[in-house]
Design a protein around this motif. Structure first.
Motif, PDB file in Angstrom:
ATOM      1  N   TRP A 294       0.847  -1.192   0.000  1.00 21.72           N
ATOM      2  CA  TRP A 294       0.000   0.000   0.000  1.00 21.72           C
ATOM      3  C   TRP A 294       0.877   1.234   0.000  1.00 21.72           C
ATOM      4  O   TRP A 294       1.785   1.370   0.811  1.00 21.72           O
ATOM      5  CB  TRP A 294      -0.931   0.007   1.217  1.00 21.72           C
ATOM      6  CG  TRP A 294      -1.891  -1.134   1.183  1.00 21.72           C
ATOM      7  CD1 TRP A 294      -1.754  -2.344   1.813  1.00 21.72           C
ATOM      8  CD2 TRP A 294      -3.102  -1.197   0.437  1.00 21.72           C
ATOM      9  NE1 TRP A 294      -2.820  -3.156   1.499  1.00 21.72           N
ATOM     10  CE2 TRP A 294      -3.665  -2.483   0.666  1.00 21.72           C
ATOM     11  CE3 TRP A 294      -3.772  -0.306  -0.388  1.00 21.72           C
ATOM     12  CZ2 TRP A 294      -4.866  -2.869   0.078  1.00 21.72           C
ATOM     13  CZ3 TRP A 294      -4.972  -0.692  -0.967  1.00 21.72           C
ATOM     14  CH2 TRP A 294      -5.503  -1.961  -0.730  1.00 21.72           C
ATOM     15  N   GLU A 299      -3.470   1.134   4.629  1.00 19.05           N
ATOM     16  CA  GLU A 299      -4.475   0.219   4.112  1.00 19.05           C
ATOM     17  C   GLU A 299      -5.849   0.884   4.122  1.00 19.05           C
ATOM     18  O   GLU A 299      -6.073   1.853   4.847  1.00 19.05           O
ATOM     19  CB  GLU A 299      -4.513  -1.060   4.954  1.00 19.05           C
ATOM     20  CG  GLU A 299      -3.241  -1.881   4.890  1.00 19.05           C
ATOM     21  CD  GLU A 299      -3.370  -3.187   5.662  1.00 19.05           C
ATOM     22  OE1 GLU A 299      -4.366  -3.333   6.405  1.00 19.05           O
ATOM     23  OE2 GLU A 299      -2.484  -4.044   5.509  1.00 19.05           O
ATOM     24  N   SER A 302     -11.676  -0.067   5.110  1.00 20.73           N
ATOM     25  CA  SER A 302     -12.501  -1.281   5.081  1.00 20.73           C
ATOM     26  C   SER A 302     -11.722  -2.518   5.504  1.00 20.73           C
ATOM     27  O   SER A 302     -12.303  -3.588   5.657  1.00 20.73           O
ATOM     28  CB  SER A 302     -13.068  -1.498   3.677  1.00 20.73           C
ATOM     29  OG  SER A 302     -12.017  -1.681   2.739  1.00 20.73           O
ATOM     30  N   TYR A 303     -10.405  -2.406   5.684  1.00 25.18           N
ATOM     31  CA  TYR A 303      -9.622  -3.566   6.080  1.00 25.18           C
ATOM     32  C   TYR A 303      -9.719  -3.861   7.568  1.00 25.18           C
ATOM     33  O   TYR A 303      -9.159  -4.832   8.042  1.00 25.18           O
ATOM     34  CB  TYR A 303      -8.153  -3.369   5.678  1.00 25.18           C
ATOM     35  CG  TYR A 303      -7.869  -3.770   4.252  1.00 25.18           C
ATOM     36  CD1 TYR A 303      -8.789  -3.517   3.240  1.00 25.18           C
ATOM     37  CD2 TYR A 303      -6.695  -4.399   3.897  1.00 25.18           C
ATOM     38  CE1 TYR A 303      -8.552  -3.879   1.932  1.00 25.18           C
ATOM     39  CE2 TYR A 303      -6.437  -4.762   2.589  1.00 25.18           C
ATOM     40  CZ  TYR A 303      -7.369  -4.498   1.611  1.00 25.18           C
ATOM     41  OH  TYR A 303      -7.120  -4.866   0.314  1.00 25.18           O
ATOM     42  N   THR A 304     -10.408  -3.005   8.305  1.00 24.34           N
ATOM     43  CA  THR A 304     -10.659  -3.339   9.702  1.00 24.34           C
ATOM     44  C   THR A 304     -11.508  -4.606   9.750  1.00 24.34           C
ATOM     45  O   THR A 304     -12.322  -4.852   8.858  1.00 24.34           O
ATOM     46  CB  THR A 304     -11.397  -2.197  10.406  1.00 24.34           C
ATOM     47  OG1 THR A 304     -12.601  -1.897   9.685  1.00 24.34           O
ATOM     48  CG2 THR A 304     -10.525  -0.946  10.446  1.00 24.34           C
ATOM     49  N   GLU A 386     -11.971 -11.512   1.365  1.00 23.49           N
ATOM     50  CA  GLU A 386     -11.730 -10.082   1.253  1.00 23.49           C
ATOM     51  C   GLU A 386     -10.819  -9.683   2.402  1.00 23.49           C
ATOM     52  O   GLU A 386     -10.884 -10.282   3.486  1.00 23.49           O
ATOM     53  CB  GLU A 386     -13.035  -9.281   1.350  1.00 23.49           C
ATOM     54  CG  GLU A 386     -13.991  -9.459   0.200  1.00 23.49           C
ATOM     55  CD  GLU A 386     -15.296  -8.722   0.419  1.00 23.49           C
ATOM     56  OE1 GLU A 386     -15.466  -8.145   1.524  1.00 23.49           O
ATOM     57  OE2 GLU A 386     -16.150  -8.726  -0.477  1.00 23.49           O
ATOM     58  N   PRO A 387      -9.960  -8.691   2.209  1.00 24.72           N
ATOM     59  CA  PRO A 387      -9.109  -8.251   3.315  1.00 24.72           C
ATOM     60  C   PRO A 387      -9.946  -7.824   4.508  1.00 24.72           C
ATOM     61  O   PRO A 387     -10.923  -7.090   4.371  1.00 24.72           O
ATOM     62  CB  PRO A 387      -8.344  -7.069   2.712  1.00 24.72           C
ATOM     63  CG  PRO A 387      -8.355  -7.328   1.239  1.00 24.72           C
ATOM     64  CD  PRO A 387      -9.670  -7.976   0.960  1.00 24.72           C
ATOM     65  N   GLY A 388      -9.581  -8.308   5.666  1.00 23.46           N
ATOM     66  CA  GLY A 388     -10.272  -7.920   6.891  1.00 23.46           C
ATOM     67  C   GLY A 388     -11.486  -8.755   7.235  1.00 23.46           C
ATOM     68  O   GLY A 388     -12.066  -8.588   8.313  1.00 23.46           O
ATOM     69  N   ARG A 457      -9.261 -17.675  -2.784  1.00 19.87           N
ATOM     70  CA  ARG A 457      -9.821 -16.825  -1.736  1.00 19.87           C
ATOM     71  C   ARG A 457     -11.109 -17.483  -1.241  1.00 19.87           C
ATOM     72  O   ARG A 457     -12.035 -17.720  -2.018  1.00 19.87           O
ATOM     73  CB  ARG A 457     -10.081 -15.433  -2.278  1.00 19.87           C
ATOM     74  CG  ARG A 457      -8.795 -14.670  -2.572  1.00 19.87           C
ATOM     75  CD  ARG A 457      -9.002 -13.512  -3.513  1.00 19.87           C
ATOM     76  NE  ARG A 457     -10.037 -12.597  -3.063  1.00 19.87           N
ATOM     77  CZ  ARG A 457     -10.454 -11.545  -3.757  1.00 19.87           C
ATOM     78  NH1 ARG A 457      -9.936 -11.301  -4.940  1.00 19.87           N
ATOM     79  NH2 ARG A 457     -11.394 -10.760  -3.285  1.00 19.87           N
TER      80      ARG A 457
END
Length: 465
Positions: A294, A299, A302-304, A386-388, A457
């Protein structure tokens, strides 16, 4: 037969001629040539070229035997503007020329059913073409902006004007985007600033540097970052993808080299991105291996950690704190239909509650991909969907179905590799693996193109459709 609509496009003038009133195959309609003569006399117009070509008629079978349809003709009108014109004067000349040509189309005998258009060139680098019903005002603005971008240092400027019948681009901003090239990357920041002042969308090109726009007006800071990245040691190609919010860099440095480490460090220390406006980066080394990160080390917000929303538009199931965890026998596991788009595959594993009462799941199912011989595919990497994304507790009513979504990149099967024909699914911790045949019911008969080295994924269980 009612006349066809007179439609203006800027690339060519198409003339459809009815049988019985066909003019000479090589001669454009007099109305068009007369208008071209008038355009030729306008201030700032260097020349006008009018050509006509006629294609062969296709035989059509009718009630009384075979007949020929009228031969469609194409009349191309190209207006050359003096390259020394000031931008406003160039726009005025183009708008007036366009108006004259449109008016000429209205005077052509309806029986010829003509579709009229024109194209404009200016100096050595400008080309403008239009779509249906482009107005003279839009043409004038486009040519004026094109000359302005040339004056700002562009080598070439191309605009393909489209949009709606009123000449606007509100439904399709990319239709107003100018494709601009420059001799060196150092010219791109100035061109982006000029386009910003003109409120004109641009896609920018210079040797080894590409700015791909998804909006009408460029982000000058993003162009500045792209140019700086392209100038870093070892970088041979740099692309900024506005729509994906990503910068892709190709380096001639070897994996593990100090040059590559310095490039990553430089990207992650730039004062550019924020959590609300993140920018991903991908660096490809000399062996075409990719590493990601990044820009600015930031980041997306939304990655939380968060759970997946229910799929579909059904009301979320009620939470029942007293519901027991689902055991293996409580769930009937199936494999969903495979979707394909742009080199990506999507599918899902589904589990239906057959226990007779509610039970809860809160995990990512464990998957093993096996070839026809029953051997697991080697070096398969499983990543978050998805990340997070983290599992959330889902209370599944009796008869309800949860799904775990899957995504992977298409892999080549041209040399007949061992595709995946069975997926072993462990739905919940402690359950026995369930083998699912993935060569039937909406899946490819040859199996999934999940091969050795695949990256999959996988999402956690969530409420299905």
């Amino acid at each position: 037969m009612p006349p066809l609509p007179r439609v203006l496009t800027l690339a060519a003038v198409s003339v459809l001629v009815l049988a019985g009133c066909t003019p000479s195959a090589d001669v454009p309609p007099a109305e068009v040539t007369s208008a071209a003569d008038a355009v030729r006399e306008l201030p700032g117009v260097d020349d006008v070229a009018v050509t006509r070509t006629t294609s062969a008629a296709e035989p059509v079978q009718g009630n009384f035997g075979q007949r020929s349809e009228p031969k469609p003709s194409t009349v191309s009108v190209e207006v050359a503007l003096a390259g020394t014109l000031e931008p406003r004067a160039a726009g005025q000349a183009a708008g007036e020329a366009h108006r004259l040509l449109v008016a000429a189309a209205g005077r052509v005998d309806d029986r010829e059913n003509i579709t009229v258009a024109s194209s404009f060139v200016g100096g050595p680098g400008l080309g403008v073409s239009t779509g249906p019903d482009t107005t003279s005002e839009v043409v004038a603005d486009a040519v004026e902006d094109g000359f302005g971008l040339l004056a700002a240092g562009a080598t070439t400027v191309g605009l393909g004007l489209g949009g709606r019948g009123d000449g606007s681009w509100d439904d399709d901003p990319i239709a107003a985007t100018a494709h601009v090239s420059a001799t060196t990357r150092d010219d791109l920041v100035g061109l982006a600033q000029a386009a910003e002042e003109l409120e004109r969308g641009v896609e920018l090109e210079a040797p080894g540097v590409h700015y791909r726009a998804a909006t009408r007006v460029p982000d000058v800071d993003a162009v500045r970052l792209l140019v700086a990245a392209a100038g870093r040691p070892g970088v041979v190609d740099a692309t900024y993808l506005s729509q994906e919010q990503r910068i892709n860099l190709r380096s001639d440095a070897e994996a593990g080299s100090q040059s590559l480490a310095d490039l990553h460090g430089w990207l992650e220390t730039q004062d550019f991105a924020t959590a609300d406006h993140p920018l991903a980066y991908t660096v490809m080394d000399a062996a075409y291996a990719e590493t990601t990160g990044w820009v600015s080390g930031v980041e997306p917000a939304s990655y939380t950690p968060h759970t997946l929303d229910p799929f579909g538009d059904a009301e979320p199931w009620a939470d029942d704190p007293s519901a027991p965890d689902c055991a293996g026998p409580d769930l009937e596991v199936t494999f969903g239909v495979v979707d394909s788009a742009a080199g990506t595959r999507g599918a899902s594993v589904q589990a239906t509650n057959v226990s007779g009462g509610p039970c809860a799941v809160e995990n990512v199912p464990d998957l093993v991909f096996e070839n026809e011989a029953g051997q697991p595919q080697q070096d398969v990497t499983v990543e978050p969907y998805e990340p997070g994304v983290v599992p959330g507790r889902v209370v599944v009513p009796d008869g309800g179905t949860v799904l775990a979504p899957l995504l992977w990149r298409a892999m080549s099967t041209t040399n007949d590799p061992d595709t995946t024909t069975t997926v072993q699914v462990t739905a919940v911790p402690g359950a026995d693996p369930v083998p699912l045949d993935v060569t039937t019911d909406g899946t490819p008969a040859t199996g999934l193109d999940v091969l050795d080295g695949a990256e999959i994924r996988v999402g956690p269980w969530t409420q299905g459709r």
